[in-house]
Motif scaffolding. Sequence first.
Motif, PDB file in Angstrom:
ATOM      1  N   SER A   1      16.399  51.011  29.160  1.00  0.00           N
ATOM      2  CA  SER A   1      17.657  51.551  28.666  1.00  0.00           C
ATOM      3  C   SER A   1      17.449  52.795  27.821  1.00  0.00           C
ATOM      4  CB  SER A   1      18.405  50.484  27.860  1.00  0.00           C
ATOM      5  OG  SER A   1      17.546  49.927  26.904  1.00  0.00           O
ATOM      6  N   PHE A   2      16.248  52.917  27.241  1.00  0.00           N
ATOM      7  CA  PHE A   2      16.009  54.098  26.415  1.00  0.00           C
ATOM      8  C   PHE A   2      15.069  55.090  27.079  1.00  0.00           C
ATOM      9  CE2 PHE A   2      17.999  51.310  23.468  1.00  0.00           C
ATOM     10  CZ  PHE A   2      18.742  52.160  22.674  1.00  0.00           C
TER      11      PHE A   2
ATOM     12  N   LEU B   1      28.096  58.393  26.175  1.00  0.00           N
ATOM     13  CA  LEU B   1      29.096  57.325  26.177  1.00  0.00           C
ATOM     14  C   LEU B   1      29.571  57.022  24.761  1.00  0.00           C
ATOM     15  CD1 LEU B   1      27.756  54.815  28.849  1.00  0.00           C
ATOM     16  CD2 LEU B   1      29.408  56.659  29.084  1.00  0.00           C
TER      17      LEU B   1
ATOM     18  N   ILE C   1      37.495  59.519  22.370  1.00  0.00           N
ATOM     19  CA  ILE C   1      38.705  59.026  23.043  1.00  0.00           C
ATOM     20  C   ILE C   1      39.410  57.996  22.184  1.00  0.00           C
ATOM     21  CG2 ILE C   1      39.503  57.685  25.025  1.00  0.00           C
ATOM     22  CD1 ILE C   1      37.714  59.278  26.757  1.00  0.00           C
TER      23      ILE C   1
ATOM     24  N   LEU D   1      41.141  59.922  19.348  1.00  0.00           N
ATOM     25  CA  LEU D   1      42.202  60.846  19.746  1.00  0.00           C
ATOM     26  C   LEU D   1      43.411  60.101  20.282  1.00  0.00           C
ATOM     27  CD1 LEU D   1      40.457  63.936  21.346  1.00  0.00           C
ATOM     28  CD2 LEU D   1      41.356  63.608  19.057  1.00  0.00           C
TER      29      LEU D   1
ATOM     30  N   PHE E   1      42.983  51.005  19.723  1.00  0.00           N
ATOM     31  CA  PHE E   1      42.214  52.240  19.937  1.00  0.00           C
ATOM     32  C   PHE E   1      41.264  52.489  18.776  1.00  0.00           C
ATOM     33  CE2 PHE E   1      45.436  53.206  23.140  1.00  0.00           C
ATOM     34  CZ  PHE E   1      44.590  53.568  24.159  1.00  0.00           C
TER      35      PHE E   1
ATOM     36  N   PHE F   1      27.706  55.367   6.421  1.00  0.00           N
ATOM     37  CA  PHE F   1      26.545  56.084   5.887  1.00  0.00           C
ATOM     38  C   PHE F   1      25.258  55.513   6.470  1.00  0.00           C
ATOM     39  CE2 PHE F   1      23.188  56.944   2.951  1.00  0.00           C
ATOM     40  CZ  PHE F   1      23.400  58.247   2.595  1.00  0.00           C
ATOM     41  N   TYR F   2      25.136  54.199   6.471  1.00  0.00           N
ATOM     42  CA  TYR F   2      23.926  53.576   7.030  1.00  0.00           C
ATOM     43  C   TYR F   2      23.759  53.925   8.498  1.00  0.00           C
ATOM     44  CZ  TYR F   2      23.372  50.637   2.860  1.00  0.00           C
ATOM     45  OH  TYR F   2      23.179  50.181   1.591  1.00  0.00           O
TER      46      TYR F   2
ATOM     47  N   ASP G   1      17.919  59.980  11.218  1.00  0.00           N
ATOM     48  CA  ASP G   1      16.481  59.822  11.002  1.00  0.00           C
ATOM     49  C   ASP G   1      15.733  59.709  12.310  1.00  0.00           C
ATOM     50  OD1 ASP G   1      16.571  60.041   8.340  1.00  0.00           O
ATOM     51  OD2 ASP G   1      16.616  57.888   7.919  1.00  0.00           O
TER      52      ASP G   1
ATOM     53  N   VAL H   1      39.265  62.811  11.904  1.00  0.00           N
ATOM     54  CA  VAL H   1      40.465  62.693  12.738  1.00  0.00           C
ATOM     55  C   VAL H   1      41.116  61.334  12.503  1.00  0.00           C
ATOM     56  CG1 VAL H   1      41.250  62.486  15.108  1.00  0.00           C
ATOM     57  CG2 VAL H   1      39.642  64.291  14.484  1.00  0.00           C
TER      58      VAL H   1
ATOM     59  N   TYR I   1      43.714  60.735   9.882  1.00  0.00           N
ATOM     60  CA  TYR I   1      45.093  61.152  10.153  1.00  0.00           C
ATOM     61  C   TYR I   1      45.961  59.978  10.577  1.00  0.00           C
ATOM     62  CZ  TYR I   1      49.088  63.188  12.439  1.00  0.00           C
ATOM     63  OH  TYR I   1      50.365  63.480  12.811  1.00  0.00           O
TER      64      TYR I   1
ATOM     65  N   ILE J   1      31.550  48.995  -3.569  1.00  0.00           N
ATOM     66  CA  ILE J   1      31.033  49.377  -4.881  1.00  0.00           C
ATOM     67  C   ILE J   1      29.607  48.879  -5.064  1.00  0.00           C
ATOM     68  CG2 ILE J   1      31.353  49.004  -7.360  1.00  0.00           C
ATOM     69  CD1 ILE J   1      34.353  48.852  -6.763  1.00  0.00           C
ATOM     70  N   TYR J   2      29.342  47.715  -4.548  1.00  0.00           N
ATOM     71  CA  TYR J   2      28.015  47.131  -4.766  1.00  0.00           C
ATOM     72  C   TYR J   2      27.460  46.623  -3.437  1.00  0.00           C
ATOM     73  CZ  TYR J   2      24.380  44.381  -7.073  1.00  0.00           C
ATOM     74  OH  TYR J   2      23.181  43.861  -7.479  1.00  0.00           O
ATOM     75  N   PRO J   3      26.962  47.547  -2.600  1.00  0.00           N
ATOM     76  CA  PRO J   3      26.559  47.147  -1.257  1.00  0.00           C
ATOM     77  C   PRO J   3      25.198  46.465  -1.167  1.00  0.00           C
ATOM     78  CG  PRO J   3      26.269  49.488  -1.531  1.00  0.00           C
ATOM     79  CD  PRO J   3      26.841  48.980  -2.819  1.00  0.00           C
ATOM     80  N   SER J   4      24.423  46.520  -2.244  1.00  0.00           N
ATOM     81  CA  SER J   4      23.039  46.069  -2.136  1.00  0.00           C
ATOM     82  C   SER J   4      22.847  44.665  -1.560  1.00  0.00           C
ATOM     83  CB  SER J   4      22.340  46.163  -3.491  1.00  0.00           C
ATOM     84  OG  SER J   4      21.817  47.435  -3.657  1.00  0.00           O
TER      85      SER J   4
END
Lengths: 480, 658
Positions: free
Chosen positions: A266-267, A278, A285, A288, A302, A393-394, A401, A417, A420, A462-465
């Motif tokens: 697959s890779f 994809l 899609i 939008l 959607f 973010f992760y 990376d 987008v 909105y 606030i505290y994701p750790s």
Amino acid sequence: MQTFNFLAITPEIAVAALTLILLAMGLLIPDGARKGMMPLTVFGLLGILGYTVYDFFFGKMGPAFQGMYFHDAFADFFKMLFLVAALLVVLSSGEYVQKFPAYRGDFYALLVAAILGMMLMAGAADLLTFYVGLELMTITFYILVGYMPHDGRSSEAGIKYLVLGAASSAILLYGISFIYGLTGSTQLYQVAMGLGSKVNPPVILATVFVLAGFGFKISLVPFHMWAPDIYEGAPTPVTAFLAVASKAAAFAALIRVYLVTLENQSFAQTGIALLLILASLTMIIGNLVAIPQKNIKRLLAFSSVAQAGYLMVGVIAESVPGVKGVLFYAMIYVFANMGAFAVATYIGQAQGSDEIRDYAGLARRSPLAAAVMTASVLSLAGIPPLAGFVGKFYLFSAVMDTGYQAIAYIGFVMSMVSVYYYLSIVKVMYLGEGEGLPDIPVRGAAKFAMVFAMLITLFVGIYPSPLAQMAMAAANSLLQ
Amino acid sequence: MFTQMHSLYESAWVIPALPFLSFLLIAFVTKRSKGLSAAISILAILTSLALAIAIVLGVVGSGAEIVEHPAVVNVNWLDIQGLTINFGTLVDPLSTMMLFVVTLVASMVQIYSVGYMHGDRGWSRYFAYQSLFAMSMLGLVISTNLLELFVFWELVGLCSYLLIGFWYHKVSAREAAKKAFITTRVGDFGLLLGILFLYGQFGTLDFAQLAQAMNANLQGLVLAGGVSYITLTTFLLFTGPIGKSGQFPLHVWLPDAMEGPTPVSALIHAATMVVAGVYLVGRMYFMFQHAAPSALEFVAGIGALTAIFAASIAIAQDDIKRILAYSTLSQLGYMMFALGVGALTASMFHLMTHAFFKALMFLGAGSVIHALHEKQNIWDMGGLWKKMPITGWTFFIGVLAISGIPPFAGFWSKDEILAAALHNGHPIIYAVGLFTAFLTAFYMSRLFFVAFMGPEKKENHPHESPYWMTVPLIVLAFFSVVGGLVALPTHNFAFFVRDYVNLNGVVALKEFEPEGLAWGLAGISVLAGLLGIGLAYMTYVRQAIQAEAVVAKFPGVYKLLKNKYYIDEIYLWLIHHIMDGLAKVLYWFDIYIVDGIINGLALITRGSARGLRRMHTGQMQTYALVFFFAVVVIYLVYTLGEGQFAALNPLAMLGGVK
């Protein structure tokens, strides 16, 4: 003499038992006296969740049943996710379920059966085990989607889901049979050994078929076409469960099968390019087409297509941080989406309409529901300090990376987008007049589910750790 | 012994947590029940006070150990690549002192508020804000790193905004709240930049790690033009305290902050908010030392300027709270220039004693205003001495303390600052400080003589305030009397809160060397204080000197002082002419250029969305067709991309290839 390790599948056994109990009770208890089934389901699920959490931290891990089944932190993480999602669905849909015809007492039993299927998918170490789990989940959903017998749209959605789902299952099964033919085994580890780094037409065919099967379940563009119609037609709690838990289950299996087992195929160079395209298309899609939607369920459908695109980005990263990102995001996605759907369920059933314009003035008519909806959609959009921001973010930092910058930028732009259309709901709720629409006080279990989902969304942001560390542990257990 | 203490230090997080809990409880549960709200809030802060006292005793008991090895607990908050942020608690003598001061003043203010805010409609909201305010400040003083500190710093700013604008139905209160928030934001911007600069250079914001990094000689880090990186960062960091601690030229918000309820002013001026800036400089002092002499000289200059500038304005003010406000500015200037001349110990000492007597005087002023039904002009008062004995006596103690009369608290700290200024070679600063001490004694006794000793006014019917209000006054008066004694060699403040030394660019804690009181210098400053009091006595009680005649002689000076050097007017002019002009240009740019681009993008997005929507027809056949077609296309692209042209041969595809 084979030893049968019950400990490895305790949650599965408990869920199966709960299904049977609920099914039996649904038949035994007379019509109109089934109010106690919801608390029973809730406490049953809570007990199983408690055990799973314990198992995640302290359980003895390892493959079970001659390598047919994984009992690892990865599977446990997803089991917790399914259970939490199911709990939130059950809690938020108490009044909605009352609407169902009295002679139908199997709603909760079906819901719990679907969890069993998902758990099997997350733990499967064998393609057939996985497929059985998948079908258990999918067939249950065929029934649940068409659960409202005299509602044309629900029936239509049920039929559509059945036909298209069957087609996708066929493709997936075809792919699995190719794999069996090529390697002589269905066990994931042996499949990976047998395929090695071979990339030839039959192998590619199998890979593409498997991808299509998964792509259907996670609503990856272009296999996503079913999603909006079915999400719109299905009863709202079912839509919520379908959008959250079934998608997460498919991701669990996708990571095990497509990312880990078929990695070399697959890779491969073209494979990764296709995946990038994809995933980008899915984000573009999904986001939008959500813009012109006027129905809240369709809009969320959607949006969930787009969210699948974000999750796919983590898979593409093909690394431990990437998988961690997927796990983390899948978990917070549960809370954000369940918050939104809990409101949609409640408001939809109180007003008899799922149109966004009927949310006008909700901030005044039902301040709690409006606040929960706002927090949920802002988390889905990835606005700090809500959980969705950390999750995105992760995901995006993992893929950057690995060296794919472009897709991360597409993700950023598409997140903008998405703000909105998410905010357009908020705008209607807070700035709309809502003349003549009723006040909707939120009560009972639904109130609890909404507040709980919102608090978790805020807390994890606030505290994701703690959650991040759990996701990391689960991601590491996968690659051992 | 020490390990036992250590577990106590580790639970320091409870101190800010309790007021926070009380805030949540009041906001979400007891909002409707007035008595319960106040009880929860006061109980929480009193428990925090008890804990803080326990920690103070622990620190005093463990001696040198805690000075060299602060007790730090860190919990990881965020850990993502390239950014690790901890939240934690730091217990060292400095933070311990702050914990005690903040909890003491906050609890006194809250108890006092029960009397002062009696019957106010926003009662529960008031106590919720008070709790949040206390939490923010307590969190600030035990932060282990700059980011944590910054979070609480902003919370402090938010709370002061909420409390200054507490009576939001008054236009002036709303305006003052906005002014306070916006003015301090100007400083915060610089502070944030400084934090980012620091992080960019050292990769950490932890105080201990930063201090360690400063142990090396970093003068080599030079930016363009020969400006040291450290110096620039220090200047940026210092803009935060300039805003927060009301230093010139960002001092304008503090006098207006009087619009809030008087107990709030006491809290803002004595223990929270304004001393946060001084505390920050004290906490980051190793860096200021490192950037010496330029940064320290700057701090000293700003501080001395603020001290004398504000004191001179205070002379010409008539509003009791305004006089106190300018006196706070002036005293903050004192603390700042103490830091500037290298006397961290003396500055922190003054911070503590000032907290006691300034809180006392603000609450005393509140008591007077309460008794006179919101009259604030000192010329409308008079004769309060007999009618309000407790308020009068405690206020008198406050005046003596701020004027530096022994043995009251202010004498010890002010004297230490002045002595340090002279010893460390800053004679001009010393002179400014001494003159400010004279002015301070003068305007404070002017206030006292006019308001308390002046002729009684018939229309006033003052009576002593209830116990809720007088008991806190007595407690604070007690500390204003004895608070300075911690400087005596037997319990030496200087032993715990140490100065830093900069030896050839390497900054380290200074060895403790007990210093005797310099009696000569102390005599001079006491004389300055007595002179000020005497002058006020002659002018306002004996009327030997006609104030009007003096004013008539120097009308220009008086007008200048009365109008606070026209600083507000200058800002207004700048904003009207420079800012608004710039804004107009940018507005045009925004409307035509930026919006044009954005609208164009939005049109494209919406257009494509409409087009894509058509794809989803609702036809199941279409969906199935797309599905299978996609499978075929992906397969073909895949195989061709991998160079497997055999895929085009169906036979090869279906098993023909082994």
